[in-house]
Scaffold this active site. Structure first.
Site, PDB file in Angstrom:
ATOM      1  CB  SER A 162      35.804  27.592  35.192  1.00 41.11           C
ATOM      2  OG  SER A 162      36.598  26.695  35.386  1.00 41.11           O
ATOM      3  CG  HIS A 195      38.867  26.500  39.482  1.00 46.40           C
ATOM      4  ND1 HIS A 195      37.721  26.680  40.242  1.00 46.40           N
ATOM      5  CD2 HIS A 195      38.437  26.515  38.250  1.00 46.40           C
ATOM      6  CE1 HIS A 195      36.837  26.515  39.209  1.00 46.40           C
ATOM      7  NE2 HIS A 195      37.276  26.417  38.202  1.00 46.40           N
ATOM      8  CG  ASP A 234      36.538  26.932  43.108  1.00 47.55           C
ATOM      9  OD1 ASP A 234      35.688  27.747  42.153  1.00 47.55           O
ATOM     10  OD2 ASP A 234      37.688  26.815  42.738  1.00 47.55           O
TER      11      ASP A 234
END
Length: 161
Positions: A68, A108, A134
């Site tokens: 990701s 992230h 998210d």
């Protein structure tokens, strides 16, 4: 002519016969080996605990588990984290966070930060390689993360070619 059961029957004893080696040791040698192993394990734990204290993070080293964050990070990359509470969280920073109900931390990038007058900070994250933010990963009803959710902030990395 070779029989199937005879394959490897006449090979010399290898280093894989651990229990046979242990049986050959006298008590003093066995005690020394156990003590040696215990010292190695305790040294590793002391180093890990020392890193926790120095970095302020409950997990000072993490492994990237998904794609990701590509191309910034790939699966298997090691991230070195710090988590000093007094440092403000800023947009663009890469954080590792835990979401209630999930055991595995997520790596992230912070894309939005909301800071209130009283100093409370809430922020939104997104994987670089993801289409959407998210919010779908957070617990139900949660739209923002808070500082308490942060395990650490990426300060360095070790990658594999």
């Amino acid at each position: 002519m070779l029989r199937a059961g005879a394959v490897g029957a006449h090979l010399p004893a290898s280093g894989l016969d651990i229990f046979g080696d242990l049986r050959k040791m006298n008590k003093r040698q066995l005690y020394y080996q156990v003590l040696n192993f215990a010292m190695i394990v305790s040294s590793a734990l002391m180093i890990w605990k020392g890193l926790i204290v120095l970095t302020g993070s409950e997990s000072p080293i993490v492994v990237v588990l998904s794609g990701s964050m590509e191309p910034a990070f790939h699966r298997g990359d090691l991230l070195f984290l710090t988590n000093f509470r007094e440092d403000p969280i800023r947009a663009g920073e890469i954080v590792v966070f835990k979401v209630e109900g999930r055991d595995i931390p997520i790596v992230h990038r912070v894309i939005k930060v909301h800071e209130k007058d009283n100093g409370d900070i809430k922020f939104l994250t997104k994987g670089d390689n993801n289409e959407v933010d998210d919010r779908g990963l957070y617990k139900e009803g949660q739209n923002w993360l808070e500082k308490k959710d942060v395990v650490g902030r990426a300060r360095g990395m070790l990658f594999w070619l």
